[in-house]
Design a protein around this motif. Structure first.
Motif, PDB file in Angstrom:
ATOM      1  N   ASP A 119       1.022  -1.108  -0.114  1.00 45.49           N
ATOM      2  CA  ASP A 119       0.141   0.017  -0.022  1.00 45.49           C
ATOM      3  C   ASP A 119       0.823   1.355   0.105  1.00 45.49           C
ATOM      4  O   ASP A 119       0.716   2.142  -0.784  1.00 45.49           O
ATOM      5  CB  ASP A 119      -0.847  -0.030   1.132  1.00 45.49           C
ATOM      6  CG  ASP A 119      -1.914   1.188   1.162  1.00 45.49           C
ATOM      7  OD1 ASP A 119      -2.551   1.398   0.013  1.00 45.49           O
ATOM      8  OD2 ASP A 119      -1.896   1.984   2.082  1.00 45.49           O
ATOM      9  N   THR A 120       1.899   1.221   0.818  1.00 42.11           N
ATOM     10  CA  THR A 120       2.778   2.537   1.005  1.00 42.11           C
ATOM     11  C   THR A 120       3.720   2.422  -0.254  1.00 42.11           C
ATOM     12  O   THR A 120       3.793   3.741  -0.763  1.00 42.11           O
ATOM     13  CB  THR A 120       3.715   2.495   2.274  1.00 42.11           C
ATOM     14  OG1 THR A 120       4.513   1.164   2.105  1.00 42.11           O
ATOM     15  CG2 THR A 120       2.736   2.423   3.376  1.00 42.11           C
ATOM     16  N   THR A 122       2.857   1.552  -3.553  1.00 38.61           N
ATOM     17  CA  THR A 122       1.939   1.664  -4.555  1.00 38.61           C
ATOM     18  C   THR A 122       1.548   3.184  -4.675  1.00 38.61           C
ATOM     19  O   THR A 122       1.420   4.006  -5.604  1.00 38.61           O
ATOM     20  CB  THR A 122       0.792   0.938  -5.027  1.00 38.61           C
ATOM     21  OG1 THR A 122       0.136   0.959  -3.924  1.00 38.61           O
ATOM     22  CG2 THR A 122       1.273  -0.404  -5.295  1.00 38.61           C
ATOM     23  N   THR A 123       1.182   3.584  -3.378  1.00 36.56           N
ATOM     24  CA  THR A 123       0.691   5.100  -3.303  1.00 36.56           C
ATOM     25  C   THR A 123       1.912   5.987  -3.156  1.00 36.56           C
ATOM     26  O   THR A 123       1.625   7.208  -3.227  1.00 36.56           O
ATOM     27  CB  THR A 123      -0.175   5.120  -1.960  1.00 36.56           C
ATOM     28  OG1 THR A 123       0.600   4.912  -0.875  1.00 36.56           O
ATOM     29  CG2 THR A 123      -1.230   4.480  -2.181  1.00 36.56           C
ATOM     30  N   GLU A 125       3.647   6.807  -0.585  1.00 38.45           N
ATOM     31  CA  GLU A 125       3.295   7.498   0.898  1.00 38.45           C
ATOM     32  C   GLU A 125       4.613   8.078   1.178  1.00 38.45           C
ATOM     33  O   GLU A 125       5.747   7.652   1.268  1.00 38.45           O
ATOM     34  CB  GLU A 125       2.659   6.369   1.808  1.00 38.45           C
ATOM     35  CG  GLU A 125       2.696   7.265   3.150  1.00 38.45           C
ATOM     36  CD  GLU A 125       1.720   6.257   4.056  1.00 38.45           C
ATOM     37  OE1 GLU A 125       1.943   6.572   5.195  1.00 38.45           O
ATOM     38  OE2 GLU A 125       1.250   5.336   3.681  1.00 38.45           O
TER      39      GLU A 125
END
Length: 183
Positions: A119-120, A122-123, A125
């Protein structure tokens, strides 16, 4: 069983090298911390990036050295309960603890840690602080660290079973002169 013991030795070697290398991160953290403090005092300049890299490196030390700590039998133990047990009894407790607690927790943390990392990553972050760092390398440490710990748990399980079968000496006994290596 000899093949499993060879696998155990391979896991031990890998985790020992990673753990010893991770110990050098402490020196890097101290140097960055001291450098950051000196620069802040002398030039009144500070950086959230420097603060965050200290946290990242400390996290890396902890996550990458956890398996090595298990290998060296340095984790907090339940000696209060096991101190009166025989070496065989302690090995049985270690086997049950590894199978019932260590391995399932590692599997869960690898699974959820990987999802968090993805998640971190691909985004893309970033830290919410000005001058902060990207976050995915920090979150990658979770599945990597727990994968190393899971592998070391497997190695310890193999060694305890081999000990109960009389194939090797008690793996819980530390041989400081054999395992002590410069850091």
């Amino acid at each position: 069983m000899q093949l499993l013991l060879a696998l155990s030795r391979l896991i031990d070697t890998i985790n020992a090298r990673i753990g010893q290398a991770a110990s050098w991160l402490i020196l890097i953290v101290v140097l960055i911390s001291a450098g950051n403090a000196v620069i802040r005092k002398l030039f009144d300049i500070s950086s959230n990036g420097f603060l965050e890299i200290q946290w990242y490196l400390f996290s890396a030390t902890f996550m990458l050295a956890a398996a090595y700590t298990l290998q060296r039998n340095e984790h907090i133990r339940i000696d209060l309960f096991t101190s009166r047990l025989s070496p065989r009894g302690k090995a049985i407790v270690d086997i049950f603890g590894t199978v019932l607690f260590l391995m399932p927790i590692c599997v869960l943390l690898i699974k959820f840690g990987w999802a968090l990392f993805m998640d971190t990553y691909t985004t893309g972050e970033m830290s919410p602080d000005a001058g902060g760092l990207i976050r995915w390398p920090l979150f990658l440490l979770i599945p990597v660290g727990f994968s190393l710990l899971l592998a070391q748990g497997l190695s310890e399980l193999i060694k305890r079973i081999a000990f109960l079968q009389g194939l090797i000496a008690d793996p819980a006994i530390k041989s400081d002169d054999v395992h002590k290596e410069p850091v």
